[in-house]
Design an enzyme around this catalytic site. Structure first.
Site, PDB file in Angstrom:
ATOM      1  N   ARG A 121       2.457   1.316  -2.081  1.00  0.00           N
ATOM      2  CA  ARG A 121       1.270   0.983  -1.284  1.00  0.00           C
ATOM      3  C   ARG A 121       1.475   1.374   0.173  1.00  0.00           C
ATOM      4  O   ARG A 121       0.597   1.982   0.799  1.00  0.00           O
ATOM      5  CB  ARG A 121       0.995  -0.509  -1.403  1.00  0.00           C
ATOM      6  CG  ARG A 121      -0.214  -1.027  -0.618  1.00  0.00           C
ATOM      7  CD  ARG A 121      -0.274  -2.546  -0.800  1.00  0.00           C
ATOM      8  NE  ARG A 121      -1.485  -3.147  -0.259  1.00  0.00           N
ATOM      9  CZ  ARG A 121      -1.606  -3.682   0.936  1.00  0.00           C
ATOM     10  NH1 ARG A 121      -0.554  -3.661   1.769  1.00  0.00           N
ATOM     11  NH2 ARG A 121      -2.739  -4.238   1.334  1.00  0.00           N
ATOM     12  N   HIS A 172      -8.237  -1.745   4.963  1.00  0.00           N
ATOM     13  CA  HIS A 172      -9.306  -2.522   4.338  1.00  0.00           C
ATOM     14  C   HIS A 172     -10.692  -1.986   4.700  1.00  0.00           C
ATOM     15  O   HIS A 172     -11.621  -2.747   4.958  1.00  0.00           O
ATOM     16  CB  HIS A 172      -9.169  -4.008   4.685  1.00  0.00           C
ATOM     17  CG  HIS A 172      -7.861  -4.581   4.264  1.00  0.00           C
ATOM     18  ND1 HIS A 172      -7.499  -4.727   2.937  1.00  0.00           N
ATOM     19  CD2 HIS A 172      -6.787  -4.998   4.989  1.00  0.00           C
ATOM     20  CE1 HIS A 172      -6.274  -5.221   2.868  1.00  0.00           C
ATOM     21  NE2 HIS A 172      -5.818  -5.385   4.087  1.00  0.00           N
ATOM     22  N   GLN A 222       1.114  -7.613   6.849  1.00  0.00           N
ATOM     23  CA  GLN A 222       1.608  -6.727   7.894  1.00  0.00           C
ATOM     24  C   GLN A 222       1.098  -7.189   9.255  1.00  0.00           C
ATOM     25  O   GLN A 222      -0.051  -7.594   9.403  1.00  0.00           O
ATOM     26  CB  GLN A 222       1.126  -5.297   7.620  1.00  0.00           C
ATOM     27  CG  GLN A 222       1.628  -4.266   8.598  1.00  0.00           C
ATOM     28  CD  GLN A 222       1.199  -2.862   8.209  1.00  0.00           C
ATOM     29  OE1 GLN A 222       0.719  -2.632   7.094  1.00  0.00           O
ATOM     30  NE2 GLN A 222       1.350  -1.918   9.122  1.00  0.00           N
ATOM     31  N   GLN A 226      -8.748  -4.000  -2.972  1.00  0.00           N
ATOM     32  CA  GLN A 226      -8.279  -4.589  -1.723  1.00  0.00           C
ATOM     33  C   GLN A 226      -7.988  -3.530  -0.665  1.00  0.00           C
ATOM     34  O   GLN A 226      -8.131  -3.777   0.533  1.00  0.00           O
ATOM     35  CB  GLN A 226      -7.029  -5.431  -1.989  1.00  0.00           C
ATOM     36  CG  GLN A 226      -6.620  -6.334  -0.840  1.00  0.00           C
ATOM     37  CD  GLN A 226      -5.112  -6.366  -0.661  1.00  0.00           C
ATOM     38  OE1 GLN A 226      -4.480  -5.337  -0.460  1.00  0.00           O
ATOM     39  NE2 GLN A 226      -4.548  -7.558  -0.720  1.00  0.00           N
ATOM     40  N   SER A 277      -3.624  -9.898   2.618  1.00  0.00           N
ATOM     41  CA  SER A 277      -3.432  -8.454   2.489  1.00  0.00           C
ATOM     42  C   SER A 277      -2.136  -8.162   1.738  1.00  0.00           C
ATOM     43  O   SER A 277      -2.006  -8.490   0.563  1.00  0.00           O
ATOM     44  CB  SER A 277      -3.459  -7.813   3.876  1.00  0.00           C
ATOM     45  OG  SER A 277      -3.429  -6.398   3.799  1.00  0.00           O
ATOM     46  N   LEU A 278      -1.145  -7.557   2.390  1.00  0.00           N
ATOM     47  CA  LEU A 278       0.148  -7.326   1.760  1.00  0.00           C
ATOM     48  C   LEU A 278       0.696  -8.594   1.121  1.00  0.00           C
ATOM     49  O   LEU A 278       1.321  -8.559   0.043  1.00  0.00           O
ATOM     50  CB  LEU A 278       1.146  -6.816   2.804  1.00  0.00           C
ATOM     51  CG  LEU A 278       2.626  -6.968   2.459  1.00  0.00           C
ATOM     52  CD1 LEU A 278       3.022  -5.955   1.408  1.00  0.00           C
ATOM     53  CD2 LEU A 278       3.484  -6.879   3.692  1.00  0.00           C
TER      54      LEU A 278
END
Length: 328
Positions: free
Chosen positions: A116, A201, A11, A250, A91-92
């Site tokens: 998510r 996070h 993202q 995560q 991340s994503l």
């Protein structure tokens, strides 16, 4: 033949109209499929959404994931004999990496990313937060700063360890402001606000865990065809039973991208990192983490034949792949 690793953005790489260059490629059918699976107008997000619409967490994540899957499908078809030695995502992007590795089906990836994004959006409504990029300061120093501030009661953490001298603060607005002030006092060259409403996070994302856990219980995780380097521990994994825990952790743990790239280019032996999807952020990180590693981004379809040609040339004579369009 170069030892390729595919990496996928997260993202923040999204931008209005980012799907338009891909709309007439064979793999665009994945967009329609994602719309059916998610019940969302994914094509609308990729073609017509404005910046404010795409900034919303659930929209940004679904759009970025699907477009990166389209880019991966095009590259996979263009390079059928160039299987990667490993994959990873920021991340994503880790969800895209899991699909690319065969650990997740595309449909399950869409469902998980949708869940998510919605869960993280709800968590930001419960506990507003923010993030900021710290530039020009060793990541270890930023970790020491945030640890000291938390001992004094501030809620601020290091969310991303992106490169040797770039990291990301995450926490309450007050906590991130204190972290930014301390980082600048320690010698950071700048702290750049990230326009998000959540402390991604960090422990402030804990409310999102239950919803993602429920979605993971319905997903069919499989043994990966190639190793996936996880954000949480920067280690390569193929076993399906480990991934639910890694994906839940995560949400509230830092993205160790710096160490992950070192794993890709070290023990896994990758000598060409190919960033697939919108933007070129990860390509820039690679240049700072492992400057001798070849790196290419594929953010529009025109980059695909250039990459294929460069990989073919490297196969013939061992030449580096920097000449491919999109290298940095």
């Amino acid at each position: 033949m170069p030892r390729i690793a595919y990496v996928f953005p997260g993202q923040g790489s999204q931008e209005p109209g980012m799907g338009a260059p891909w709309a007439h490629t064979p793999s665009w059918g994945l967009v329609d499929r994602a719309s059916r699976v998610s019940g969302r107008d994914v094509a609308g997000l990729l073609l017509h959404a404005d910046a404010d619409t795409l900034r919303r967490t659930d929209n940004a994540q679904l759009a970025t994931f699907v477009l990166a899957c389209v880019a991966h499908a095009e590259v996979r078809d263009a390079l059928p004999s160039a299987a990667p030695v490993a994959v990873a995502g920021h991340s994503l992007g880790e969800y895209t990496a899991l699909v690319a590795s065969g650990a997740l089906t595309f449909d399950d990836g869409v469902r998980l990313v949708a869940a998510r994004g919605e869960a993280m959006r709800e968590a930001t409504a419960l506990t507003p937060g923010t993030m900021g990029v710290v530039l020009g300061l060793d990541v270890g120093a930023v970790q020491r700063i945030t640890g000291g501030l938390r001992r004094d009661g501030a809620r601020v953490w290091v969310a991303n360890l992106n490169s040797p001298r770039q990291s990301v603060l995450s926490g309450t607005p007050e906590g991130v402001a204190l972290g930014a002030e301390a980082a600048l006092a320690e010698g950071a060259t700048g702290v750049v606000d990230i326009p998000v409403g959540g402390a991604f996070h960090s422990p402030l994302m804990e409310p999102a865990v239950a919803r993602l856990r429920a979605a993971l219980a319905r997903a069919d995780l499989r043994t990966a065809d190639v190793p996936v380097v996880a954000n949480v521990d920067a280690r390569a994994h193929t076993a399906p039973d480990l991934w639910p825990g890694l994906m839940l952790d995560q949400l509230t743990s830092p993205v160790r991208w710096l160490d992950g790239v070192r794993t890709l280019t070290g023990s896994l032996g990758a000598d060409l990192l190919v960033e697939l999807g919108p933007g070129r952020v990860l390509t820039g990180f690679t240049r700072r983490i492992s400057p001798r590693t070849d790196r290419v981004c594929v953010s529009v379809p025109d980059h695909v034949p250039a990459l294929a040609a460069a990989v073919g040339a490297a196969r013939e004579d061992g030449a580096p792949v920097h000449a491919a369009h999109g290298a940095a």
